[in-house]
Design a protein around this motif. Structure first.
Motif, PDB file in Angstrom:
ATOM      1  N   ASP A   3       0.851  -1.184   0.000  1.00  0.00           N
ATOM      2  CA  ASP A   3       0.000   0.000   0.000  1.00  0.00           C
ATOM      3  C   ASP A   3       0.886   1.232   0.000  1.00  0.00           C
ATOM      4  OD1 ASP A   3      -2.339  -1.487   0.076  1.00  0.00           O
ATOM      5  OD2 ASP A   3      -2.416  -1.484   2.265  1.00  0.00           O
ATOM      6  N   VAL A   4       0.550   2.191  -0.870  1.00  0.00           N
ATOM      7  CA  VAL A   4       1.325   3.425  -1.011  1.00  0.00           C
ATOM      8  C   VAL A   4       0.387   4.594  -0.749  1.00  0.00           C
ATOM      9  CG1 VAL A   4       2.756   4.817  -2.553  1.00  0.00           C
ATOM     10  CG2 VAL A   4       2.763   2.326  -2.776  1.00  0.00           C
ATOM     11  N   VAL A   5       0.754   5.429   0.209  1.00  0.00           N
ATOM     12  CA  VAL A   5      -0.011   6.632   0.513  1.00  0.00           C
ATOM     13  C   VAL A   5       0.507   7.745  -0.385  1.00  0.00           C
ATOM     14  CG1 VAL A   5      -0.603   8.336   2.280  1.00  0.00           C
ATOM     15  CG2 VAL A   5      -0.356   5.916   2.905  1.00  0.00           C
ATOM     16  N   LEU A   6      -0.408   8.376  -1.118  1.00  0.00           N
ATOM     17  CA  LEU A   6      -0.046   9.482  -2.010  1.00  0.00           C
ATOM     18  C   LEU A   6      -0.357  10.786  -1.295  1.00  0.00           C
ATOM     19  CD1 LEU A   6      -1.566   8.087  -5.301  1.00  0.00           C
ATOM     20  CD2 LEU A   6       0.801   7.943  -4.523  1.00  0.00           C
ATOM     21  N   TRP A   7       0.627  11.622  -1.206  1.00  0.00           N
ATOM     22  CA  TRP A   7       0.496  12.860  -0.462  1.00  0.00           C
ATOM     23  C   TRP A   7      -0.008  13.989  -1.359  1.00  0.00           C
ATOM     24  CZ3 TRP A   7       0.539  12.837   4.551  1.00  0.00           C
ATOM     25  CH2 TRP A   7       0.620  14.040   5.245  1.00  0.00           C
ATOM     26  N   GLY A   8      -0.898  14.772  -0.836  1.00  0.00           N
ATOM     27  CA  GLY A   8      -1.353  16.032  -1.416  1.00  0.00           C
ATOM     28  C   GLY A   8      -1.651  16.044  -2.890  1.00  0.00           C
ATOM     29  N   SER A   9      -0.852  16.793  -3.618  1.00  0.00           N
ATOM     30  CA  SER A   9      -1.137  17.079  -5.026  1.00  0.00           C
ATOM     31  C   SER A   9      -0.953  15.877  -5.952  1.00  0.00           C
ATOM     32  CB  SER A   9      -0.266  18.240  -5.500  1.00  0.00           C
ATOM     33  OG  SER A   9       1.097  17.893  -5.380  1.00  0.00           O
ATOM     34  N   THR A  19      -4.652   6.335  -1.244  1.00  0.00           N
ATOM     35  CA  THR A  19      -3.861   5.125  -1.036  1.00  0.00           C
ATOM     36  C   THR A  19      -4.110   4.180  -2.204  1.00  0.00           C
ATOM     37  OG1 THR A  19      -4.074   5.332   1.373  1.00  0.00           O
ATOM     38  CG2 THR A  19      -3.367   3.202   0.525  1.00  0.00           C
ATOM     39  N   VAL A  20      -3.024   3.655  -2.756  1.00  0.00           N
ATOM     40  CA  VAL A  20      -3.112   2.692  -3.854  1.00  0.00           C
ATOM     41  C   VAL A  20      -2.228   1.497  -3.519  1.00  0.00           C
ATOM     42  CG1 VAL A  20      -3.629   4.446  -5.594  1.00  0.00           C
ATOM     43  CG2 VAL A  20      -1.260   3.825  -5.166  1.00  0.00           C
ATOM     44  N   SER A  21      -2.443   0.385  -4.186  1.00  0.00           N
ATOM     45  CA  SER A  21      -1.643  -0.823  -3.955  1.00  0.00           C
ATOM     46  C   SER A  21      -0.926  -1.222  -5.237  1.00  0.00           C
ATOM     47  CB  SER A  21      -2.538  -1.978  -3.505  1.00  0.00           C
ATOM     48  OG  SER A  21      -3.152  -1.675  -2.276  1.00  0.00           O
ATOM     49  N   GLY A  33       5.570   0.188 -10.584  1.00  0.00           N
ATOM     50  CA  GLY A  33       4.190  -0.247 -10.469  1.00  0.00           C
ATOM     51  C   GLY A  33       3.214   0.922 -10.532  1.00  0.00           C
ATOM     52  N   LEU A  34       3.594   2.037  -9.934  1.00  0.00           N
ATOM     53  CA  LEU A  34       2.745   3.224  -9.985  1.00  0.00           C
ATOM     54  C   LEU A  34       2.640   3.765 -11.402  1.00  0.00           C
ATOM     55  CD1 LEU A  34       3.884   5.038  -6.735  1.00  0.00           C
ATOM     56  CD2 LEU A  34       1.634   4.034  -7.167  1.00  0.00           C
ATOM     57  N   GLU A  35       3.760   3.762 -12.130  1.00  0.00           N
ATOM     58  CA  GLU A  35       3.742   4.238 -13.526  1.00  0.00           C
ATOM     59  C   GLU A  35       2.808   3.404 -14.390  1.00  0.00           C
ATOM     60  OE1 GLU A  35       7.477   4.608 -15.508  1.00  0.00           O
ATOM     61  OE2 GLU A  35       8.295   5.970 -13.997  1.00  0.00           O
ATOM     62  N   VAL A  36       2.828   2.092 -14.183  1.00  0.00           N
ATOM     63  CA  VAL A  36       1.991   1.199 -14.981  1.00  0.00           C
ATOM     64  C   VAL A  36       0.516   1.370 -14.608  1.00  0.00           C
ATOM     65  CG1 VAL A  36       1.427  -1.230 -15.411  1.00  0.00           C
ATOM     66  CG2 VAL A  36       3.816  -0.483 -15.394  1.00  0.00           C
ATOM     67  N   ALA A  37       0.235   1.402 -13.319  1.00  0.00           N
ATOM     68  CA  ALA A  37      -1.154   1.458 -12.864  1.00  0.00           C
ATOM     69  C   ALA A  37      -1.783   2.842 -13.064  1.00  0.00           C
ATOM     70  CB  ALA A  37      -1.233   1.064 -11.388  1.00  0.00           C
ATOM     71  N   TYR A  38      -0.966   3.891 -12.969  1.00  0.00           N
ATOM     72  CA  TYR A  38      -1.465   5.267 -13.048  1.00  0.00           C
ATOM     73  C   TYR A  38      -0.549   6.091 -13.947  1.00  0.00           C
ATOM     74  CZ  TYR A  38      -4.125   3.576  -9.112  1.00  0.00           C
ATOM     75  OH  TYR A  38      -4.950   2.822  -8.320  1.00  0.00           O
ATOM     76  N   GLU A  71       5.081   0.781   5.668  1.00  0.00           N
ATOM     77  CA  GLU A  71       4.355   2.027   5.455  1.00  0.00           C
ATOM     78  C   GLU A  71       5.134   2.802   4.392  1.00  0.00           C
ATOM     79  OE1 GLU A  71       4.762   5.363   8.226  1.00  0.00           O
ATOM     80  OE2 GLU A  71       2.571   5.435   8.241  1.00  0.00           O
ATOM     81  N   VAL A  72       4.539   2.957   3.214  1.00  0.00           N
ATOM     82  CA  VAL A  72       5.196   3.641   2.099  1.00  0.00           C
ATOM     83  C   VAL A  72       4.395   4.901   1.783  1.00  0.00           C
ATOM     84  CG1 VAL A  72       5.960   3.460  -0.304  1.00  0.00           C
ATOM     85  CG2 VAL A  72       6.035   1.448   1.186  1.00  0.00           C
ATOM     86  N   VAL A  73       5.089   6.045   1.780  1.00  0.00           N
ATOM     87  CA  VAL A  73       4.451   7.331   1.499  1.00  0.00           C
ATOM     88  C   VAL A  73       5.207   7.985   0.354  1.00  0.00           C
ATOM     89  CG1 VAL A  73       3.773   9.576   2.427  1.00  0.00           C
ATOM     90  CG2 VAL A  73       3.760   7.566   3.915  1.00  0.00           C
ATOM     91  N   LEU A  74       4.465   8.454  -0.631  1.00  0.00           N
ATOM     92  CA  LEU A  74       5.042   9.129  -1.795  1.00  0.00           C
ATOM     93  C   LEU A  74       4.710  10.610  -1.696  1.00  0.00           C
ATOM     94  CD1 LEU A  74       6.495   8.324  -4.491  1.00  0.00           C
ATOM     95  CD2 LEU A  74       4.247   8.506  -5.542  1.00  0.00           C
ATOM     96  N   LEU A  75       5.759  11.451  -1.715  1.00  0.00           N
ATOM     97  CA  LEU A  75       5.586  12.895  -1.590  1.00  0.00           C
ATOM     98  C   LEU A  75       6.182  13.592  -2.803  1.00  0.00           C
ATOM     99  CD1 LEU A  75       7.130  11.897   1.441  1.00  0.00           C
ATOM    100  CD2 LEU A  75       5.604  13.768   1.976  1.00  0.00           C
ATOM    101  N   GLN A  76       5.496  14.597  -3.287  1.00  0.00           N
ATOM    102  CA  GLN A  76       6.038  15.379  -4.382  1.00  0.00           C
ATOM    103  C   GLN A  76       7.147  16.260  -3.819  1.00  0.00           C
ATOM    104  OE1 GLN A  76       3.071  17.467  -6.588  1.00  0.00           O
ATOM    105  NE2 GLN A  76       4.346  17.504  -8.402  1.00  0.00           N
ATOM    106  N   ARG A  77       8.289  16.315  -4.519  1.00  0.00           N
ATOM    107  CA  ARG A  77       9.397  17.132  -4.029  1.00  0.00           C
ATOM    108  C   ARG A  77       9.045  18.604  -4.146  1.00  0.00           C
ATOM    109  NH1 ARG A  77      14.617  14.102  -6.529  1.00  0.00           N
ATOM    110  NH2 ARG A  77      14.552  12.328  -5.128  1.00  0.00           N
TER     111      ARG A  77
END
Length: 81
Positions: A3-9, A19-21, A33-38, A71-77
């Motif tokens: 599970d990956v938590v996508l932050w904000g924007s 949240t996506v898996s 995996g994120l590039e392929v799914a989204y 716990e995986v969180v993705l944040l835009q730089r």
């Protein structure tokens, strides 16, 4: 699955999900995996994102392992100066 938590924007580029898996065992696998799914996330991933795994920011370590219970969180730089 991780599970990956996508932050904000980043949420709008994953169909509004906060949240996506994805199937992955490394940070690099999560990003792939994120590039392929989204595909709408790809330009943002290419521009650079920060990935936190279990509370630690992973800098340039695509081989860093992730587990299904990580716990995986993705944040835009944030850019600026």
């Amino acid at each position: 699955m991780v599970d990956v938590v996508l932050w904000g924007s980043l949420k709008p580029f994953a169909d509004g999900n906060d949240t996506v898996s994805v199937e992955a065992t490394t940070v690099g696998g999560v990003l792939e995996g994120l590039e392929v799914a989204y595909p709408a996330l790809k330009p943002h991933l290419d521009a650079g994102v920060s990935v936190a795994v279990d509370g630690r920011i992973i800098a340039n370590a695509l081989w860093e392992p992730v587990r299904a219970d990580s716990e995986v969180v993705l944040l835009q730089r944030i850019k600026g100066g």
